[in-house]
Design a protein around this motif. Sequence first.
Motif, PDB file in Angstrom:
ATOM      1  N   ALA A 269      30.117  39.084  41.130  1.00  0.00           N
ATOM      2  CA  ALA A 269      29.552  39.109  39.781  1.00  0.00           C
ATOM      3  C   ALA A 269      30.597  39.631  38.807  1.00  0.00           C
ATOM      4  N   VAL A 270      30.667  39.001  37.644  1.00  0.00           N
ATOM      5  CA  VAL A 270      31.739  39.287  36.692  1.00  0.00           C
ATOM      6  C   VAL A 270      31.186  39.989  35.459  1.00  0.00           C
ATOM      7  N   ASN A 271      31.907  40.990  34.977  1.00  0.00           N
ATOM      8  CA  ASN A 271      31.643  41.565  33.664  1.00  0.00           C
ATOM      9  C   ASN A 271      32.982  41.923  33.024  1.00  0.00           C
ATOM     10  N   SER A 272      32.970  42.271  31.748  1.00  0.00           N
ATOM     11  CA  SER A 272      34.210  42.506  31.012  1.00  0.00           C
ATOM     12  C   SER A 272      34.984  43.700  31.565  1.00  0.00           C
ATOM     13  N   ARG A 273      34.270  44.708  32.066  1.00  0.00           N
ATOM     14  CA  ARG A 273      34.957  45.874  32.611  1.00  0.00           C
ATOM     15  C   ARG A 273      35.774  45.509  33.843  1.00  0.00           C
ATOM     16  N   LYS A 274      35.193  44.717  34.730  1.00  0.00           N
ATOM     17  CA  LYS A 274      35.930  44.288  35.925  1.00  0.00           C
ATOM     18  C   LYS A 274      37.146  43.446  35.545  1.00  0.00           C
ATOM     19  N   ILE A 275      36.940  42.508  34.624  1.00  0.00           N
ATOM     20  CA  ILE A 275      38.047  41.632  34.234  1.00  0.00           C
ATOM     21  C   ILE A 275      39.183  42.451  33.636  1.00  0.00           C
ATOM     22  N   GLU A 276      38.848  43.424  32.807  1.00  0.00           N
ATOM     23  CA  GLU A 276      39.883  44.256  32.190  1.00  0.00           C
ATOM     24  C   GLU A 276      40.663  45.021  33.259  1.00  0.00           C
ATOM     25  N   ALA A 277      39.950  45.579  34.230  1.00  0.00           N
ATOM     26  CA  ALA A 277      40.622  46.351  35.279  1.00  0.00           C
ATOM     27  C   ALA A 277      41.514  45.469  36.144  1.00  0.00           C
ATOM     28  N   VAL A 278      41.023  44.289  36.521  1.00  0.00           N
ATOM     29  CA  VAL A 278      41.834  43.380  37.338  1.00  0.00           C
ATOM     30  C   VAL A 278      43.025  42.865  36.540  1.00  0.00           C
ATOM     31  N   ASP A 279      42.809  42.619  35.260  1.00  0.00           N
ATOM     32  CA  ASP A 279      43.907  42.126  34.410  1.00  0.00           C
ATOM     33  C   ASP A 279      45.058  43.126  34.360  1.00  0.00           C
ATOM     34  N   GLN A 280      44.747  44.404  34.468  1.00  0.00           N
ATOM     35  CA  GLN A 280      45.811  45.408  34.451  1.00  0.00           C
ATOM     36  C   GLN A 280      46.738  45.272  35.657  1.00  0.00           C
ATOM     37  N   LEU A 281      46.232  44.725  36.757  1.00  0.00           N
ATOM     38  CA  LEU A 281      47.094  44.479  37.920  1.00  0.00           C
ATOM     39  C   LEU A 281      48.133  43.409  37.626  1.00  0.00           C
ATOM     40  N   LEU A 282      47.850  42.592  36.619  1.00  0.00           N
ATOM     41  CA  LEU A 282      48.799  41.546  36.232  1.00  0.00           C
ATOM     42  C   LEU A 282      49.764  42.013  35.148  1.00  0.00           C
ATOM     43  N   VAL A 293      35.579  45.700  43.037  1.00  0.00           N
ATOM     44  CA  VAL A 293      34.862  44.659  42.302  1.00  0.00           C
ATOM     45  C   VAL A 293      33.509  44.322  42.913  1.00  0.00           C
ATOM     46  N   GLY A 294      33.142  44.984  44.012  1.00  0.00           N
ATOM     47  CA  GLY A 294      31.855  44.689  44.638  1.00  0.00           C
ATOM     48  C   GLY A 294      31.767  45.279  46.024  1.00  0.00           C
ATOM     49  N   LYS A 295      30.754  44.839  46.751  1.00  0.00           N
ATOM     50  CA  LYS A 295      30.535  45.332  48.103  1.00  0.00           C
ATOM     51  C   LYS A 295      30.409  44.168  49.076  1.00  0.00           C
ATOM     52  N   ASN A 298      31.257  44.908  55.222  1.00  0.00           N
ATOM     53  CA  ASN A 298      32.224  45.826  55.830  1.00  0.00           C
ATOM     54  C   ASN A 298      32.605  46.997  54.927  1.00  0.00           C
ATOM     55  N   GLY A 299      32.138  46.979  53.703  1.00  0.00           N
ATOM     56  CA  GLY A 299      32.513  48.035  52.768  1.00  0.00           C
ATOM     57  C   GLY A 299      32.643  47.492  51.371  1.00  0.00           C
ATOM     58  N   ARG A 300      33.517  48.086  50.566  1.00  0.00           N
ATOM     59  CA  ARG A 300      33.651  47.630  49.198  1.00  0.00           C
ATOM     60  C   ARG A 300      34.751  46.574  49.096  1.00  0.00           C
ATOM     61  N   LEU A 301      34.557  45.642  48.166  1.00  0.00           N
ATOM     62  CA  LEU A 301      35.547  44.606  47.901  1.00  0.00           C
ATOM     63  C   LEU A 301      36.531  45.120  46.865  1.00  0.00           C
ATOM     64  N   GLU A 302      37.805  44.854  47.095  1.00  0.00           N
ATOM     65  CA  GLU A 302      38.850  45.256  46.164  1.00  0.00           C
ATOM     66  C   GLU A 302      39.773  44.088  45.876  1.00  0.00           C
TER      67      GLU A 302
END
Length: 314
Positions: A269-282, A293-295, A298-302
């Motif tokens: 599931a996407v929201n602006s907060r997730k996109i902003e955080a992932v964009d910082q990796l770029l 970014v989710g679960k 096996n645990g949390r998704l990163e």
Amino acid sequence: MPTLIGDLELPRVSPNFLELRKAVRRYRREAVHIGLSGGPDSLALVAAALAENMQVTAICIDHNLQAGSAEVAHNAAAMARHMGAQTIVKSIHVAPGEGMEAAAREARYEAFAQLTDEIWVAHTMDDQAETYLLGGLRGNPAGMKDASRRLELSIIRPLLRVRRAHTHGACEELGLTPWQDPQNFDDAYRRVAIRNKVIPLLAQVHGGDPVPGLALAARRAVEDAEVVEGDVEKRRHEWQDGFPTALAAEPRGLRRRMLADFLRGHGIAVNSRKIEAVDQLLINWHGQGGVAVGKSANGRLEVVRQSGKLKITD
């Protein structure tokens, strides 16, 4: 030109109703399903489609959120049958609480999808203007499309270029008594407050009717988004095996839509907060760790940056 729809006699002069009839002609089908609440917009839409010689099935959803909701749904169905439409009344249940309006909308469309693969809904130009303002308050000014697609349901909005005054006026011309939803008078709902307080204030500031300009802005936002979404769809193959860090050079708006598509492709599931955080990796990479970014089972998704690509791990 028909003089009757079902048992309802059409008036010889009906300028408001004529506007609706002209609007639905662009979407003419032999048979249509229409979501009918019993309010003036959807009731007028049913009448217009029938007057244009379409076979109409009106679907009345009882959300069970208000006392007497079943009676409202059955009364709406009765008015539709009086005009010659077939009807379906379906009862659904929506959990009350925060976000109830959105939950009710989702449940309603799920119910429609169980009955048809295409539904007409009666959003007007005024609804479009309100949607644009509400989206802007969330940092995402957008609009509704004339036709949009959910997983198993096409949604057609024939009245987006028609004013709410025309649907109300058409009901008066036809002698129909629509249901008035009490929530439409409750300013605790943001959309209602926008309608009853903000738009009248904008009219004073603007010195004229603000709705056509807001609706035009919403339509342009939709058209611009369609161009970008088309580009994303054509390039989707580029991030099938991870999101290349080289795409950091893409324009911000396009890049963020690409990232959203990348995440959704993994069921996230996407929201602006997730996109902003992932964009910082770029764009701001300095060896930082992954972004949650989710679960998963096996645990949390990163999302992590590895070997020139963004990858999703759990």
